[in-house]
Structures are given as structure tokens and as C-alpha cells.
Design an enzyme around this catalytic site. Structure first.
Site, PDB file in Angstrom:
ATOM      1  N   SER A 100      -0.792  -6.943  -2.866  1.00 12.83           N
ATOM      2  CA  SER A 100      -1.824  -6.807  -1.836  1.00 12.83           C
ATOM      3  C   SER A 100      -2.963  -7.796  -2.088  1.00 12.83           C
ATOM      4  O   SER A 100      -2.740  -9.004  -2.102  1.00 12.83           O
ATOM      5  CB  SER A 100      -2.309  -5.352  -1.782  1.00 12.83           C
ATOM      6  OG  SER A 100      -3.082  -5.116  -0.633  1.00 12.83           O
ATOM      7  N   ASP A 196       4.630  -1.284   6.539  1.00 17.22           N
ATOM      8  CA  ASP A 196       3.322  -1.450   5.900  1.00 17.22           C
ATOM      9  C   ASP A 196       2.231  -1.425   6.965  1.00 17.22           C
ATOM     10  O   ASP A 196       2.200  -2.283   7.847  1.00 17.22           O
ATOM     11  CB  ASP A 196       3.301  -2.786   5.147  1.00 17.22           C
ATOM     12  CG  ASP A 196       2.094  -2.945   4.240  1.00 17.22           C
ATOM     13  OD1 ASP A 196       1.035  -2.390   4.556  1.00 17.22           O
ATOM     14  OD2 ASP A 196       2.237  -3.655   3.232  1.00 17.22           O
ATOM     15  N   HIS A 226       3.147   0.222   2.302  1.00 12.90           N
ATOM     16  CA  HIS A 226       2.301  -0.668   1.513  1.00 12.90           C
ATOM     17  C   HIS A 226       2.393  -0.379   0.012  1.00 12.90           C
ATOM     18  O   HIS A 226       2.186  -1.285  -0.797  1.00 12.90           O
ATOM     19  CB  HIS A 226       0.847  -0.539   1.986  1.00 12.90           C
ATOM     20  CG  HIS A 226      -0.060  -1.605   1.431  1.00 12.90           C
ATOM     21  ND1 HIS A 226       0.139  -2.942   1.680  1.00 12.90           N
ATOM     22  CD2 HIS A 226      -1.160  -1.528   0.630  1.00 12.90           C
ATOM     23  CE1 HIS A 226      -0.806  -3.645   1.074  1.00 12.90           C
ATOM     24  NE2 HIS A 226      -1.596  -2.811   0.421  1.00 12.90           N
TER      25      HIS A 226
END
Length: 253
Positions: A100, A196, A226
Site C-alpha cells: 500500500s 480492493d 486490500h
């Protein structure tokens, strides 16, 4: 095992764990408001230990048990934390795993220390999210609040609300990686879940299209969210790290 402590030149105290082993050292760069005891970080630590491969995980300032508060930080601060720690405690080539926001940090690291990065794996990488995710989607009222109050609060599907500060947005503009040439002269494997809700598939495709890389592959995992932390996803991360580690040539340009 208690965490080791490192003090950056800026005076921030960074907590970290360094598992000894052979190189290249695998470095895990976590996401926004995550910490070094997350599922992916701990899984990779154990996996690398079983392989006899060196592994580093740490908390950015304002994260986990490092000093500071999250609201005080920004992309540039966490980039400084990463560079200072790596320069001080790890020698030799690196396999960088960025999750991320850590994917953005991985790209910044590659830009700052290209001679050290031997390979990269990104997991739902979120480059430039302060501009393309936050600012681009703020309402006029939120943009006004950012200027007058200094922050806005955003809900999250994964944890308590984010506090987005004016400093984070402004600093993010100084660290964008998708607006200028991005050279990645090493193997790169990108992993992205189609379910996600925090980072879109379009972001992954944009990075794939933008980067200058001779060996870059994107794997889309249908239904993965995610977190990308179930058994199947962790197996994909292992495979990607093993692949780039086996073929990496540090400093290849």
C-alpha cells in the site's frame, strides 16, 4: 523478542526487528497506519528465517511503537525514516517489499538508492495517493477545511478514520512518482486484488504503464481485498519474493 531502536538524524526514534541471514536482505515497507507486527510482515519474517535470508521490518515514525504521532507525519518523513534506517543497519543489496503506502515508499527508495535495490515486490501499491486519492476526491468543503482547519477526517474500511493533514497533502506533492520518469532497473512483481476498496486496479495498471522496467509483471487476484493476507495471497507474496531474489542483480542499469 523486543524491538531494537534507532534514532534518525531528524531525532525520530524508529523501532525495528532485523533477522540475520544471507543477502539480499528482504525489507518490508508497511502501509499507512500499519505496523511491523502485521500479518504480512510477520509471515515474511518467519518465511525468510526458514530460508536463512536476512529480513528487516520496522515502524515508521508515528506508527506502531516508534516515536511521534501519526497526524504529525507525512510521506517525506517516512521516506527519511526508511533511508536513515537502511543506511545505518543493513549492508548490501535489498529486496524491497512495499504494501500500500509502502509501495510508494518502495518506489521512493528505488529513486533515492537505485544502486542498492536488487528487486521489488509491491502489494496494492498506492503511489501518489495523497494527490490522486485524497486531494482529487475532496469536496470543495473538504479542501476548504484542509486550508482553514488544517485537516480533514476520512472513514476507512479497515481501521479507525484517517486524519489527513494539510502538511501530508502538501508534502505528498514533493514526492510524487507518477509525474516524472521512474526507472526501476531490476525485477519488479506487482500484486493487486480486484476487490480492493482502498487501491484500485487502475492504479496498478497506471504504475505498470508508467515505470521504465525491463522485467515488470502485474498479477491481479480476483476477489482479494486490500489486506491481501489470506493463505493464498501470502503464498503469492512468497513466490514473488523468491522469484525476484533468485534473479536479482543489484545495481543493474
Amino acid at each position: 523478542m523486543s524491538a531494537l531502536q534507532f534514532h534518525t538524524p531528524q531525532g525520530r526514534r524508529i523501532a525495528y526487528h532485523l533477522t540475520p541471514g544471507t543477502g539480499p536482505t528482504v525489507v518490508f515497507l508497511g502501509g499507512l497506519k500499519s505496523d511491523m507486527d502485521g500479518t504480512k510482515a510477520l509471515h515474511l519474517d518467519a518465511w525468510c528465517a526458514a530460508r536463512g535470508q536476512a529480513f528487516l521490518r520496522f515502524d515508521y515514525s508515528g506508527h506502531g511503537i516508534s516515536s511521534g504521532t501519526f497526524e504529525e507525519g507525512c510521506i517525506g518523513d517516512w521516506h527519511q525514516d526508511t533511508l536513515a534506517l537502511l543506511d545505518a543497519v543493513v549492508q548490501g543489496p535489498l529486496i524491497v517489499v512495499g504494501s500500500s503506502m509502502g509501495g510508494w515508499q518502495a518506489l521512493l527508495l528505488a529513486r533515492a538508492r537505485p544502486e542498492r535495490v536488487a528487486g521489488m515486490v509491491t502489494i496494492a501499491a498506492a503511489p501518489d495517493f495523497t494527490e490522486d486519492g485524497y486531494w482529487a476526491n475532496f469536496s470543495d468543503a473538504q479542501k476548504q477545511a484542509l486550508e482553514t482547519v488544517g485537516h480533514v477526517e476520512l472513514p476507512s474500511d479497515y481501521m479507525e478514520p484517517y486524519i489527513v493533514t494539510r502538511r501530508m497533502v502538501q508534502d505528498g506533492r514533493d514526492h510524487l512518482v507518477l509525474r516524472a520518469p521512474l526507472s526501476l532497473p531490476f525485477p519488479v512483481r506487482c500484486l493487486q486484488g480486484t476487490a480492493d476498496s482502498a487501491v484500485s486496479t487502475e492504479t496498478a495498471l497506471r504504475l505498470l504503464d508508467h515505470a521504465e522496467c525491463d522485467d515488470m509483471r502485474l498479477t491481479l487476484v480476483r476477489g482479494a481485498d486490500h489486506r491481501f493476507s489470506d493463505e493464498a495471497c501470502l503464498g503469492l507474496i512468497e513466490t514473488a519474493v523468491a522469484e525476484v531474489a533468485s534473479m536479482s542483480v543489484p545495481g543493474r542499469h
